[in-house]
Each structure stands twice: as C-alpha cells, then as structure tokens.
Scaffold this motif. Structure first.
Motif, PDB file in Angstrom:
ATOM      1  N   LYS A 127     -20.151 -12.389  63.473  1.00  0.00           N
ATOM      2  CA  LYS A 127     -19.078 -13.283  62.389  1.00  0.00           C
ATOM      3  C   LYS A 127     -18.069 -12.311  62.995  1.00  0.00           C
ATOM      4  CE  LYS A 127     -22.086 -16.930  60.090  1.00  0.00           C
ATOM      5  NZ  LYS A 127     -22.920 -15.895  60.885  1.00  0.00           N
ATOM      6  N   ASP A 128     -17.204 -11.689  62.851  1.00  0.00           N
ATOM      7  CA  ASP A 128     -16.261 -11.167  62.192  1.00  0.00           C
ATOM      8  C   ASP A 128     -16.824  -9.476  61.940  1.00  0.00           C
ATOM      9  OD1 ASP A 128     -17.256 -10.863  59.568  1.00  0.00           O
ATOM     10  OD2 ASP A 128     -15.461 -11.108  59.023  1.00  0.00           O
ATOM     11  N   ARG A 129     -18.200  -9.120  62.295  1.00  0.00           N
ATOM     12  CA  ARG A 129     -18.831  -8.092  61.903  1.00  0.00           C
ATOM     13  C   ARG A 129     -20.620  -8.018  62.996  1.00  0.00           C
ATOM     14  NH1 ARG A 129     -14.764  -7.468  59.861  1.00  0.00           N
ATOM     15  NH2 ARG A 129     -14.619  -5.767  58.445  1.00  0.00           N
ATOM     16  N   THR A 130     -20.153  -6.663  63.526  1.00  0.00           N
ATOM     17  CA  THR A 130     -21.096  -6.419  64.446  1.00  0.00           C
ATOM     18  C   THR A 130     -22.132  -5.891  64.138  1.00  0.00           C
ATOM     19  OG1 THR A 130     -20.471  -4.493  65.199  1.00  0.00           O
ATOM     20  CG2 THR A 130     -19.536  -6.128  67.061  1.00  0.00           C
ATOM     21  N   ALA A 131     -23.716  -5.952  65.212  1.00  0.00           N
ATOM     22  CA  ALA A 131     -24.304  -5.843  63.926  1.00  0.00           C
ATOM     23  C   ALA A 131     -25.075  -4.191  64.072  1.00  0.00           C
ATOM     24  CB  ALA A 131     -26.171  -6.250  65.348  1.00  0.00           C
ATOM     25  N   SER A 132     -23.841  -3.468  65.307  1.00  0.00           N
ATOM     26  CA  SER A 132     -23.933  -2.106  64.810  1.00  0.00           C
ATOM     27  C   SER A 132     -23.360  -1.800  63.697  1.00  0.00           C
ATOM     28  CB  SER A 132     -23.125  -1.479  65.763  1.00  0.00           C
ATOM     29  OG  SER A 132     -21.937  -1.503  65.551  1.00  0.00           O
ATOM     30  N   THR A 133     -22.604  -2.556  62.942  1.00  0.00           N
ATOM     31  CA  THR A 133     -21.552  -2.732  61.717  1.00  0.00           C
ATOM     32  C   THR A 133     -22.762  -2.843  60.592  1.00  0.00           C
ATOM     33  OG1 THR A 133     -20.047  -3.001  62.418  1.00  0.00           O
ATOM     34  CG2 THR A 133     -20.402  -3.281  60.646  1.00  0.00           C
ATOM     35  N   LEU A 134     -23.876  -2.990  60.348  1.00  0.00           N
ATOM     36  CA  LEU A 134     -24.758  -2.851  59.759  1.00  0.00           C
ATOM     37  C   LEU A 134     -25.706  -1.785  59.493  1.00  0.00           C
ATOM     38  CD1 LEU A 134     -26.426  -4.415  57.728  1.00  0.00           C
ATOM     39  CD2 LEU A 134     -27.729  -5.892  59.612  1.00  0.00           C
ATOM     40  N   VAL A 135     -26.000  -1.779  60.575  1.00  0.00           N
ATOM     41  CA  VAL A 135     -26.990  -0.190  61.222  1.00  0.00           C
ATOM     42  C   VAL A 135     -26.537   1.116  60.359  1.00  0.00           C
ATOM     43  CG1 VAL A 135     -27.982   1.504  62.693  1.00  0.00           C
ATOM     44  CG2 VAL A 135     -28.090  -1.074  63.687  1.00  0.00           C
ATOM     45  N   ASN A 136     -24.801   1.060  60.597  1.00  0.00           N
ATOM     46  CA  ASN A 136     -24.129   1.812  59.727  1.00  0.00           C
ATOM     47  C   ASN A 136     -24.785   1.995  58.488  1.00  0.00           C
ATOM     48  OD1 ASN A 136     -23.245   2.973  62.080  1.00  0.00           O
ATOM     49  ND2 ASN A 136     -21.373   1.637  62.424  1.00  0.00           N
ATOM     50  N   TYR A 137     -24.347   0.310  57.750  1.00  0.00           N
ATOM     51  CA  TYR A 137     -24.111   0.060  56.143  1.00  0.00           C
ATOM     52  C   TYR A 137     -25.714   0.683  55.785  1.00  0.00           C
ATOM     53  CZ  TYR A 137     -19.377  -1.346  56.193  1.00  0.00           C
ATOM     54  OH  TYR A 137     -18.083  -1.874  55.878  1.00  0.00           O
ATOM     55  N   THR A 138     -26.844   0.029  56.630  1.00  0.00           N
ATOM     56  CA  THR A 138     -28.358   1.036  56.280  1.00  0.00           C
ATOM     57  C   THR A 138     -28.224   2.131  56.236  1.00  0.00           C
ATOM     58  OG1 THR A 138     -28.447  -1.427  57.353  1.00  0.00           O
ATOM     59  CG2 THR A 138     -30.553   0.090  56.537  1.00  0.00           C
ATOM     60  N   ARG A 139     -27.771   2.857  57.266  1.00  0.00           N
ATOM     61  CA  ARG A 139     -27.661   4.081  56.691  1.00  0.00           C
ATOM     62  C   ARG A 139     -27.156   5.418  55.966  1.00  0.00           C
ATOM     63  NH1 ARG A 139     -25.118   5.539  61.715  1.00  0.00           N
ATOM     64  NH2 ARG A 139     -27.091   5.018  62.557  1.00  0.00           N
ATOM     65  N   SER A 140     -25.667   4.164  55.329  1.00  0.00           N
ATOM     66  CA  SER A 140     -25.981   4.889  53.991  1.00  0.00           C
ATOM     67  C   SER A 140     -26.114   5.047  52.412  1.00  0.00           C
ATOM     68  CB  SER A 140     -23.763   4.137  53.453  1.00  0.00           C
ATOM     69  OG  SER A 140     -23.404   4.735  55.296  1.00  0.00           O
ATOM     70  N   ARG A 141     -27.107   3.257  53.073  1.00  0.00           N
ATOM     71  CA  ARG A 141     -27.983   2.786  51.454  1.00  0.00           C
ATOM     72  C   ARG A 141     -29.393   3.839  51.963  1.00  0.00           C
ATOM     73  NH1 ARG A 141     -32.803   1.938  49.865  1.00  0.00           N
ATOM     74  NH2 ARG A 141     -33.273  -0.175  48.015  1.00  0.00           N
ATOM     75  N   ARG A 142     -29.762   4.611  53.568  1.00  0.00           N
ATOM     76  CA  ARG A 142     -30.859   5.330  53.252  1.00  0.00           C
ATOM     77  C   ARG A 142     -30.508   6.363  52.347  1.00  0.00           C
ATOM     78  NH1 ARG A 142     -32.268   3.341  57.987  1.00  0.00           N
ATOM     79  NH2 ARG A 142     -31.314   5.718  59.036  1.00  0.00           N
ATOM     80  N   TYR A 143     -29.182   7.142  52.851  1.00  0.00           N
ATOM     81  CA  TYR A 143     -28.649   8.203  51.977  1.00  0.00           C
ATOM     82  C   TYR A 143     -28.286   8.326  50.443  1.00  0.00           C
ATOM     83  CZ  TYR A 143     -27.072   9.474  57.183  1.00  0.00           C
ATOM     84  OH  TYR A 143     -27.162  10.232  58.473  1.00  0.00           O
ATOM     85  N   LEU A 144     -27.924   7.777  50.268  1.00  0.00           N
ATOM     86  CA  LEU A 144     -27.832   7.496  48.746  1.00  0.00           C
ATOM     87  C   LEU A 144     -28.804   7.763  48.370  1.00  0.00           C
ATOM     88  CD1 LEU A 144     -25.994   6.668  46.691  1.00  0.00           C
ATOM     89  CD2 LEU A 144     -25.935   4.562  47.391  1.00  0.00           C
ATOM     90  N   ALA A 145     -30.185   6.148  48.700  1.00  0.00           N
ATOM     91  CA  ALA A 145     -31.355   5.942  48.315  1.00  0.00           C
ATOM     92  C   ALA A 145     -32.859   7.754  47.878  1.00  0.00           C
ATOM     93  CB  ALA A 145     -31.870   5.584  48.790  1.00  0.00           C
ATOM     94  N   ALA A 146     -32.127   8.527  49.233  1.00  0.00           N
ATOM     95  CA  ALA A 146     -31.964   9.963  49.396  1.00  0.00           C
ATOM     96  C   ALA A 146     -31.822  10.622  48.301  1.00  0.00           C
ATOM     97  CB  ALA A 146     -32.249  10.310  50.641  1.00  0.00           C
ATOM     98  N   PHE A 147     -30.762  10.775  48.286  1.00  0.00           N
ATOM     99  CA  PHE A 147     -30.216  11.768  47.150  1.00  0.00           C
ATOM    100  C   PHE A 147     -30.098  11.040  45.402  1.00  0.00           C
ATOM    101  CE2 PHE A 147     -26.729  11.318  43.799  1.00  0.00           C
ATOM    102  CZ  PHE A 147     -26.266  12.765  43.927  1.00  0.00           C
ATOM    103  N   LEU A 148     -30.901   9.952  45.407  1.00  0.00           N
ATOM    104  CA  LEU A 148     -31.265   9.468  43.841  1.00  0.00           C
ATOM    105  C   LEU A 148     -32.982  10.206  43.845  1.00  0.00           C
ATOM    106  CD1 LEU A 148     -30.693   5.931  43.489  1.00  0.00           C
ATOM    107  CD2 LEU A 148     -29.598   7.621  42.693  1.00  0.00           C
ATOM    108  N   GLN A 149     -33.520   9.742  45.218  1.00  0.00           N
ATOM    109  CA  GLN A 149     -34.355  10.893  44.836  1.00  0.00           C
ATOM    110  C   GLN A 149     -34.364  11.918  43.999  1.00  0.00           C
ATOM    111  OE1 GLN A 149     -37.913   9.857  44.140  1.00  0.00           O
ATOM    112  NE2 GLN A 149     -38.093   7.796  44.462  1.00  0.00           N
ATOM    113  N   TYR A 150     -34.225  12.865  45.255  1.00  0.00           N
ATOM    114  CA  TYR A 150     -33.776  14.879  45.037  1.00  0.00           C
ATOM    115  C   TYR A 150     -33.276  14.736  44.177  1.00  0.00           C
ATOM    116  CZ  TYR A 150     -31.584  18.596  47.161  1.00  0.00           C
ATOM    117  OH  TYR A 150     -31.909  20.414  46.858  1.00  0.00           O
TER     118      TYR A 150
END
Length: 408
Positions: A127-150
C-alpha cells in the motif's frame, strides 16, 4: 503437572571485573532450561566462596550481600511455585521473567517488535510501503535479538529495563561485533528508537531512554563513473547479447537517475510528450512513493527506441533481470571497458547526479526533484562536485573579477 527440577545458584562474572570487583550473576535451571540474570551487586573476587555460591566471611559487607542473595532466591522460588500451580509447563526463562516483574501485564521489547512487523506486513506492505522495507525491518529485528542473546543471554526484555546504557551497548555491539559502519548502524538503532517511543507513547514506560541520545551518522563517499569511464562503458563492444542489454539499461539509468526498482517497473505509459514534443518520465518512486520528473536526454531516447520492438509484458520499457544478476553482468561490462572497479546498478544513479547533471551546471534543487528525493539533504549525500566542475567555475570567476581587484 509433574514436578520439575529447580535450582538457583550464584556466581561471579570474573571476566568483567572492574575496580577490583566482579558482578554477581544468578542462574536458574529448570528441566534443562537455563536463564541467567544480574543480581546488580559486585564483590571482590577474594571475598567470594565458589563452593557455597555466596560471599565468604562474617563481615557486614558479606552478611548484607548474602541476605540479598537469599532474598532473591526466595522470591524466585515463590514465582516458580506460582507458575507450577497455574500453568501446564514451566521454564527457567518464564520464572526469571516473572521474578523480574514483567510477566503478566508488562510489555516486552521483542514481542512489541514482532507485533509491529506483523501489522506492518498486513496493513502497509503493498500500500504505502514495499516488501523490501519489511525485509529491512526484519533484519533490524534479528540484530536486536542477537544483541540480547550476546549481551544479556535473554530472549526478550521488558521496556522498563531499558536504560541509556542498553542503547550505548547496542551501538557498540553493532560496531565492534557485527563490524557495521556508522552509516549502517543508524538504521537498526532507529528501529529500536521506534519501539521505545511506542512504549513511551502508550504509557508502558515513564520516560523514553532515547531522550537526548544522538548518533553522528557518517556516510561513505558514493562512487560514480567519471565522464571518461561512462564513455568507455557506452562505447565498449560487449560480445554477449544479454550482457549488452544490461549495459544499455545501466547507461539509461546514468542519464535518467532511475534506481533499479524504478527502471524495472518503468512502462511506456510512464513516458509522456510535452507540447514541444520532448519526452518526460513522470512516475512515482517505488521506495518512497514520491513523484519525480525527468526529461529524456538524447542518449536515453535512443535506448528507449532500441527496445520498443520487444513488446514486453505490461508495456515495460526494458527486460530488467534480478538485481543480483544485473550487478554480476556489470562486472563483465567493467572488465571489457577497462574500469578499475565493478559498478552496481545504484552507482548509475550516483553517476547521473554527479557526472551528468551537477558537473554540467544543473542546480542541486533540480537534481533533487529529478531523483525524487523528499529532502534536498538526501541529494547532497549522493551528489559530489567534481574537480572539473570546480575548475570551470573558478575559471569563469577568474575572468569575471580579473580587472576588479588590481594589486597596487
């Protein structure tokens, strides 16, 4: 439910010893699941009894530490018993969360992030955002989850536990552990800020930990093709027909400023003729939805006509392959043209902003409009003034003021 194996012990984190003291850590073990936590106390290693898992001696300091540890152990035991009586299963992480006070009724960082991504995918993508934007947001989520574990050995953390120190450690983690450059660090940190702002706005926390926190963003110089390099790419003979098509699309982007996503969806319906018969691309950027207008230069016109006979599906102007395939083909073009580096499709956009427009005297405001940027500061990142342009401007200035400032 069957009775679980339950144990709480305390130990020192000696590798992080500071000022002669090491932090006391706790570990909960239930049915093979383990969850660790900080007791928020420190003690000199020589005063710690490793076998007894407590401070040694009868000093006032040792007694106070042991009282606090016993209190922690008792409270954790109460939470364990409460969960055993209520739920059909119990884990160390679940007991730890309950003891910290963010079980029922408390909002968690990663859960909020997951809820945000789910809503984003359902209501905004397409609608107002592309699938690639969701991919970027999901990547940021992975970074944050990895940091919490680390850093904390956690799957999630309550918002009320987030302090300035958490953000600073996250920035250090992205830089030192993931080896990200300052310009790249800004994106995942910005997503974390979005989560904390959501918590603050909803009243889950009383203050935003990002208040007053800033990251100095530095961007790498955007590489572009010089005038001679662009001419070499245009003139070189490419033996492979498919590679030659990629070269033509790249050159078209160099003379129009279109990004990969925009040239891929470009159709003949997006090209309009004005009253003078000149052709213009009038479209909206896929990334931001911002409208842009670009007048076709002679080179771009010839390339459009070159592929008109293909009658591509959807009325597309060019047969654009995947981004990865395009960039791989450009490596072969660069080798044949004698370039010292391998350009990517996005560097065609940089070349348009620098070599084709700004270096030829086109104002920055006009370039910004053609690139479809919302803010002119975005154009300033891409566009660099070349030495040739500076030299021509200074030659013109020299002629203009030569007689105005005579030396006595």
């Amino acid at each position: 439910m069957a009775r679980s194996t339950f144990k709480v012990l305390f130990y020192l984190k000696r590798q992080t010893e500071q000022n002669g003291k090491a932090p006391i850590m706790g570990r909960i073990t239930i049915n093979g699941t383990i969850s660790q936590f900080s007791c928020k106390m420190s003690v000199p290693p020589k005063l710690w009894d490793t076998k007894a898992n407590k401070a040694s001696g009868k000093s006032i300091v040792a007694q106070r530490i042991n009282e606090k540890l016993e209190n922690i152990k008792t409270n954790i035991g109460k939470q364990y018993q409460r969960i055993c009586d209520r739920d059909s299963y119990v884990t160390a992480e679940k007991v730890r969360n309950a003891w910290l006070g963010f079980g029922d009724g408390y909002q968690l960082l990663m859960k909020t992030f997951d809820d945000y991504l789910k809503e984003f995918a359902e209501k905004r993508v397409g609608k107002d955002r592309t699938a690639s934007t969701l991919v970027n947001y999901t990547r940021s989520r992975r970074y944050l989850a990895a940091f919490l574990q680390y850093e904390y050995k956690l799957e999630d953390i309550p918002f009320r536990e987030l302090k300035r120190e958490f953000i600073e450690k996250y920035v250090i983690y992205l830089s030192a552990v993931r080896h990200m450059l300052p310009g790249s660090i800004h994106t995942p940190v910005k997503k974390l800020k979005l989560m904390t702002y959501t918590a603050f706005k909803n009243g889950w926390i009383t203050s935003d930990p990002f208040a007053g926190f800033h990251i100095n963003v530095t961007y790498r110089d955007r590489r572009f093709l010089s005038e001679s390099e662009l001419q070499a790419v245009m003139r070189v003979y490419v033996p492979n027909y498919k590679t030659a098509i990629v070269r033509d699309i790249f050159v078209f982007c160099c003379f129009t400023g279109l990004a990969y996503a925009d040239v891929k969806k470009l159709t003949h319906d997006d090209i309009h003729a004005d009253e003078q018969g000149d052709l213009w691309i009038v479209d909206h950027r896929q990334k931001t939805g911002t409208q842009f207008r670009v007048k076709l230069l002679p080179v771009a016109k010839r390339l459009v006509e070159r592929y008109r006979h293909l009658h591509l599906p959807g009325g597309c102007v060019f047969p654009v392959k995947s981004r990865k395939s395009m960039n791989m083909s450009l490596r072969h073009v660069a080798r044949h043209a004698g370039l010292s580096f391998n350009p990517t499709m996005h560097e065609a956009r940089h070349t348009f902003s620098t070599t084709v427009t700004l270096s030829q005297g086109v104002p920055l405001e006009t370039v910004s409009k053609m690139l479809g940027h919302k803010h002119i500061t975005a154009t300033q990142i891409y566009a660099k003034i070349t030495n040739d342009k500076i030299g021509r401007d200074m030659d013109a200035l020299s002629q203009k003021i030569a007689e105005k400032f005579p030396i006595a």
